[in-house]
Design an enzyme around this catalytic site. Structure first.
Site, PDB file in Angstrom:
ATOM      1  CG  ASP A   1      69.803  54.141 -48.861  1.00 59.05           C
ATOM      2  OD1 ASP A   1      70.594  53.987 -49.811  1.00 59.05           O
ATOM      3  OD2 ASP A   1      69.637  53.289 -47.973  1.00 59.05           O
TER       4      ASP A   1
ATOM      5  CG  HIS B   1      73.327  52.426 -48.518  1.00 59.38           C
ATOM      6  ND1 HIS B   1      72.126  51.734 -48.441  1.00 59.38           N
ATOM      7  CD2 HIS B   1      74.296  51.485 -48.555  1.00 59.38           C
ATOM      8  CE1 HIS B   1      72.371  50.439 -48.436  1.00 59.38           C
ATOM      9  NE2 HIS B   1      73.676  50.259 -48.497  1.00 59.38           N
TER      10      HIS B   1
END
Length: 232
Positions: free
Chosen positions: A170, A201
């Site tokens: 992420d 993400h």
């Protein structure tokens, strides 16, 4: 059947809109869907529609209403992504959680006092975690919640089931933050963490370039099973 409906703030001094998707027949429970930094856009509305198809009353409050009502952004457009990041800084998260609490209050009346799950993405993943600490929802799910390491001091207040989906690559949640989340929550019997190796993400976005189909389906299946178990 789906449309926007007004909800009163907890103080009763204002109203904000929420997208509501209703199932056929009596809802088995309700799901509050908490937006990303892109507002209650088509992707969030589609998530509500899917929950309604599964038999839940689904509702997504417009949490950016104090900045501007009905903001809808497309993360695949660079300028709109930048605007979303700017809105994150402008948004009052404490007031946002109170608006989520007002949404829970409204939704409980809609379903006659039944159970309510909350699921959020990005900013909404963070707000889902905050809601687990501060509201009376019945089950909470956060997808790639940002900055949760800064909220761990509130985690003692969690008394209902929580599930967090954590992509290990992420770009907004570095590895050291993920480590703090695991370390800070590993002894909390209410919290379950799922890592998604090598994913970034937004992997479970309902639409657009960020979506990773297999992982999104796995995470959503885990979420559906989680709510089925805890909202029955």
């Amino acid at each position: 059947m789906a449309d926007f409906t007004p909800i009163s703030t907890l103080e009763g001094d204002a109203q904000f809109d929420a997208y509501v998707a209703r199932p056929e027949g009596t809802p088995k429970a309700a799901i509050v869907v908490i937006q990303e930094i892109f507002g209650v856009n088509e992707g969030i509305r589609r998530k509500c529609d899917k929950w309604a198809e599964a038999g839940y009353l689904a509702i997504a409050p417009d949490l950016f209403w104090r900045i501007g009502p009905h903001i809808e952004l497309d993360p695949d457009i660079a300028a709109e992504m930048e605007r979303g990041l700017g809105l994150f800084g402008q948004f009052d998260q404490d007031k946002g959680v109170r608006d989520i609490e007002a949404t829970i209050k409204f939704t409980r009346k809609e379903i006659g006092g039944g159970k309510i799950g909350l699921v959020g993405y990005c900013l909404g993943g963070r707000l889902a975690f905050m809601s687990a600490c501060r509201t009376d929802g019945d089950a909470f799910v956060g997808y790639y919640g940002v900055g949760i390491d800064n909220l761990l001091g509130e985690s003692h207040a969690i008394g209902k089931p929580v599930m967090l989906h954590i992509p290990t690559a992420d770009g907004f949640v570095p590895a050291e933050v993920q480590q703090k989340m695991h370390a800070g929550l590993k002894d909390n019997r209410h919290v379950t963490l799922h890592d998604y190796e090598g994913l970034d993400h937004g992997f479970a976005a309902e639409m657009g370039n960020r979506r990773m189909e297999d992982a999104a389906q796995l995470a959503d299946r885990r979420t559906a099973d989680f709510f089925a178990a805890h909202l029955a």
